[in-house]
Design an enzyme around this catalytic site. Structure first.
Site, PDB file in Angstrom:
ATOM      1  N   ASP A 252       0.837  -1.205   0.000  1.00  0.00           N
ATOM      2  CA  ASP A 252       0.000   0.000   0.000  1.00  0.00           C
ATOM      3  C   ASP A 252       0.870   1.251   0.000  1.00  0.00           C
ATOM      4  O   ASP A 252       2.043   1.226   0.403  1.00  0.00           O
ATOM      5  CB  ASP A 252      -0.919   0.018   1.232  1.00  0.00           C
ATOM      6  CG  ASP A 252      -2.009  -1.032   1.153  1.00  0.00           C
ATOM      7  OD1 ASP A 252      -2.375  -1.424   0.029  1.00  0.00           O
ATOM      8  OD2 ASP A 252      -2.499  -1.465   2.219  1.00  0.00           O
ATOM      9  N   TYR A 315       3.906  -9.625   7.654  1.00  0.00           N
ATOM     10  CA  TYR A 315       3.638  -8.208   7.882  1.00  0.00           C
ATOM     11  C   TYR A 315       3.791  -7.890   9.366  1.00  0.00           C
ATOM     12  O   TYR A 315       3.477  -8.712  10.233  1.00  0.00           O
ATOM     13  CB  TYR A 315       2.217  -7.841   7.464  1.00  0.00           C
ATOM     14  CG  TYR A 315       1.903  -8.094   6.010  1.00  0.00           C
ATOM     15  CD1 TYR A 315       1.975  -7.067   5.075  1.00  0.00           C
ATOM     16  CD2 TYR A 315       1.511  -9.363   5.576  1.00  0.00           C
ATOM     17  CE1 TYR A 315       1.678  -7.295   3.744  1.00  0.00           C
ATOM     18  CE2 TYR A 315       1.215  -9.602   4.245  1.00  0.00           C
ATOM     19  CZ  TYR A 315       1.293  -8.574   3.334  1.00  0.00           C
ATOM     20  OH  TYR A 315       0.995  -8.804   2.012  1.00  0.00           O
ATOM     21  N   TYR A 386      -5.731  -9.353   1.833  1.00  0.00           N
ATOM     22  CA  TYR A 386      -5.700  -7.931   2.196  1.00  0.00           C
ATOM     23  C   TYR A 386      -5.518  -7.825   3.710  1.00  0.00           C
ATOM     24  O   TYR A 386      -6.425  -8.173   4.487  1.00  0.00           O
ATOM     25  CB  TYR A 386      -6.991  -7.239   1.769  1.00  0.00           C
ATOM     26  CG  TYR A 386      -7.160  -7.097   0.272  1.00  0.00           C
ATOM     27  CD1 TYR A 386      -6.505  -6.081  -0.422  1.00  0.00           C
ATOM     28  CD2 TYR A 386      -7.981  -7.968  -0.442  1.00  0.00           C
ATOM     29  CE1 TYR A 386      -6.664  -5.941  -1.794  1.00  0.00           C
ATOM     30  CE2 TYR A 386      -8.142  -7.823  -1.811  1.00  0.00           C
ATOM     31  CZ  TYR A 386      -7.486  -6.816  -2.482  1.00  0.00           C
ATOM     32  OH  TYR A 386      -7.647  -6.681  -3.845  1.00  0.00           O
TER      33      TYR A 386
END
Length: 423
Positions: A252, A315, A386
């Site tokens: 992103d 992440y 996502y």
């Protein structure tokens, strides 16, 4: 058979050596040009005529031949019925025009393609209908080859049918020459060290890059991008104007990527093809926003390979919640690894992505409490999940989610890609 066909072709029309050789014997004998084949056939007929044989042939086809036994008045011929004197009068000039156009480019190989006028193609088809297509070669094939020979002698570069650096397209109707320059493809890997800019250029959708009030005259929505930082020294070195960026996934705009993500940057219509990638890599790495490594020239196939990779990623998300975190519920986050996560296309990308429900897996999840309302989440997930929506639930469009399990609304997410798992 060749004799009878030749007489039929030449009875009422003049046909040049190239066209005569091509339509009668283009696929016969090696080591001869069509011009040489045609000349042999023409002289054979002249021998027969001079020996006393009666042949119904337009005599202009024998212009320039000296008969010994026959007193024949031979008039200068008009234009060739098929090629309109392309091979005798036009090919050299077009070759010079092409060579002049190629002069500014650095290249090792080229290919010729032509758009042949309908008038010529129809004349060729008329001959085929009269004599058949046995042993013929098409005029388009001969023009491409012979024009290629002429250009090769001028530019001293090789003719390549498989992977030319430049493909020359010639419209013979109007003499227009255009060039299709093969892109340069540079593979590399990048880290994104700062937030707030995208992977590729975001052209303003309102003005299509022209500049307007919405984009403050920039023509794009962000001042820079990973693509623009990488392309700048490459465009300068190759004297090109445009690039296309092909990433192995993307993060992103407000996320960092702290592991090396593969990419291929395509340099379109390069004028220079020889580049010092070590020097260019050092130039890119002066940026405080990104770093790159392993720059090297690759083939177009690598683009497909990079874009088709399905790599798991880990992440690190620093998450701030609206209310204090219920510590007793944290252990329930392990439920996220027990089955597929169902995600409808997120609201934030719904305007540019198809509506669908994706099934993806969370491979691992761990956490660290940073404050009453703040949590550090470390998540290893299947490619295509996502992560923000996994955390905030996206108004119920992602199930299950961190927000749903903890019963707490998410206020802020600060996200980093910390590991890209190579297979």
């Amino acid at each position: 058979m060749i004799k009878e066909k030749a007489i039929k072709i030449l009875k009422n029309r003049f046909v040049c050596d190239n066209c005569l050789g091509r339509v009668l014997a283009g696929q016969l004998l090696s080591g001869l040009t069509n011009k040489e084949r045609g000349k042999i056939i023409r002289f054979y007929l002249a021998f027969l005529l001079d020996a006393g044989e009666k042949l119904e042939i337009n005599l202009s086809n024998f212009y320039g031949i000296k008969f010994r036994n026959k007193k024949i008045k031979v008039e200068k011929p008009g234009k060739c019925f098929i090629c309109k004197n392309f091979f005798d009068e036009k090919i050299g000039g077009i070759a010079k025009k092409i060579a002049e156009k190629l002069k500014k480019f650095e290249f090792n190989s080229f290919l010729i393609g032509t758009i042949v006028p309908d008038e010529i193609l129809k004349a060729e088809e008329e001959i085929w209908e009269a004599i058949g297509i046995e042993n013929v070669e098409s005029i388009k094939s001969e023009i491409n080859r012979e024009l290629g020979k002429e250009v090769r002698s001028l530019v001293k570069k090789k003719f390549d049918k498989k992977l030319p650096d430049i493909t020359v397209i010639v419209d013979l109707e109007n003499g227009r020459v255009s060039l299709q320059v093969r892109s340069l493809y540079v593979y590399g890997e990048y880290k994104k060290l700062k937030r707030g800019f995208p992977q590729a250029k975001w052209i303003c959708s309102k003005c299509k890059g022209k500049g307007c009030i919405y984009c403050k005259g920039e023509g794009k929505l962000y001042k820079t991008s990973i693509q623009e930082i990488i392309e700048k020294p490459l465009l300068k070195a190759t004297k090109a104007k445009k690039s296309a960026f092909h990433g192995g996934g993307r993060e992103d705009i407000d996320a960092r990527c702290l592991d090396w993500r593969p990419f291929v940057i395509e340099i379109k219509k390069p004028i220079r093809r020889k580049v010092n990638l070590r020097k260019i890599q050092a130039e890119i790495n002066k940026s405080s926003k990104i770093k790159v490594r392993k720059l090297r020239l690759v083939s177009k196939d690598v683009v497909r390979a990079v874009k088709s990779q399905k790599l798991d990623k880990t992440y690190l998300a620093i998450v701030t919640f609206k209310r204090p975190i219920d510590k007793e519920k944290l252990k329930e986050l392990k439920k996220l690894t027990l089955g597929p996560i169902l995600q409808k296309t997120p609201l934030r990308v719904l305007h540019r992505r198809a509506k669908k429900t994706r099934k993806r897996l969370v491979k691992k999840i761990s956490w660290e409490i940073l404050g009453k309302k703040k949590l550090a989440l470390r998540i290893t997930a299947q490619s295509g999940l996502y992560i923000k929506e996994l955390i905030n639930g996206d108004q119920g469009r992602t199930k299950p989610s961190v927000a749903e399990i903890l019963g707490n609304e998410v206020q802020k997410i600060v996200l980093d890609v910390v590991k890209i798992h190579r297979k």
